[in-house]
Design a protein around this motif. Sequence first.
Motif, short mmCIF file in Angstrom:
data_model
loop_
_atom_site.label_atom_id
_atom_site.label_comp_id
_atom_site.label_asym_id
_atom_site.label_seq_id
_atom_site.Cartn_x
_atom_site.Cartn_y
_atom_site.Cartn_z
N ALA A 6 0.87 -1.19 0.00
CA ALA A 6 0.00 0.00 0.00
C ALA A 6 0.90 1.23 0.00
CB ALA A 6 -0.89 0.00 1.23
N ARG A 117 -10.52 2.56 3.97
CA ARG A 117 -9.70 1.45 4.51
C ARG A 117 -9.97 0.16 3.76
NH1 ARG A 117 -9.53 2.86 10.90
NH2 ARG A 117 -7.76 4.26 10.72
N GLY A 120 -8.12 0.09 0.66
CA GLY A 120 -6.67 -0.04 0.87
C GLY A 120 -6.25 -1.39 1.40
N LEU A 137 -4.35 4.78 6.30
CA LEU A 137 -3.51 3.58 6.17
C LEU A 137 -2.21 3.78 6.94
CD1 LEU A 137 -3.92 2.98 2.28
CD2 LEU A 137 -5.25 1.94 4.14
N ALA A 140 0.75 1.64 5.94
CA ALA A 140 1.19 1.59 4.54
C ALA A 140 2.70 1.38 4.50
CB ALA A 140 0.81 2.88 3.82
#
Length: 225
Positions: A6, A117, A120, A137, A140
């Motif tokens: 991500a 979310r 993601g 995130l 990430a």
Amino acid sequence: MTRRIAIAVDGPGSSGKGTVARGVARALGYQYVDTGAMYRAVALLARRRGIGWDDGHAIGRLATELRFRFQWDGDILRVEVDGEDLTRAIRADDVGQGASRISRYPEVRAALLGLQRELGAGGGVVMDGRDIGTVVLPNAELKIFLDASLDERARRRHEELLRRGEMVHLDEVRAALDARDRQDRERATAPLVAAADAIRIDTTELTIPRAIDVVLGLARDRTAG
Ligand code: DC
């Protein structure tokens, strides 16, 4: 096998976030998620329904009711809300101002957070906005904070508006962009701020293709091994 990570891309208006995020997503075969488009759509629909941009409760309620759909149409990411194509309408400058106004409200942010979310989760995504690396995130694998001088950002925004046929003066664009960024930076909930582990890239003197290359290089480091 490379991992599908991500990537969070945050930054102020017209810092090149959208173009960079989109370019990176395309090169990696990842999904691109434009969270600003969601706030813009909520602001536009609130105005159409006669809900004031300062009525946080009513806008929060509205945001929970909307059904978003994002779909690629060639190079254009189409944004549909409740079956209506809002791709072009949400790009108007006043809608951007409205998005900044309504995004101050925790109810509005909470209404969109779940969907963001969800989009993601599982990686293979490049998401851009203001609070992606800090709130949406936080785990990430790669966080980018894009910035550029106010003058350069105003110049880009002005060019974009002229291309759209909106006749505005550069000074007005600069003042509006400055006011919007200040509002985004100073709000209490999920303000625009670089995550502690974000990598800052200044695009004032960097071309967009070069910025995309820099991010792709960083992404490769994170996905190898
Ligand atoms: O990126 P943009 O210009 O389309 O975003 C419009 C407004 O939406 C921005 O001024 C603040 C708000 N926004 C936000 O608060 N959080 C995000 N993740 C994305 C946008």
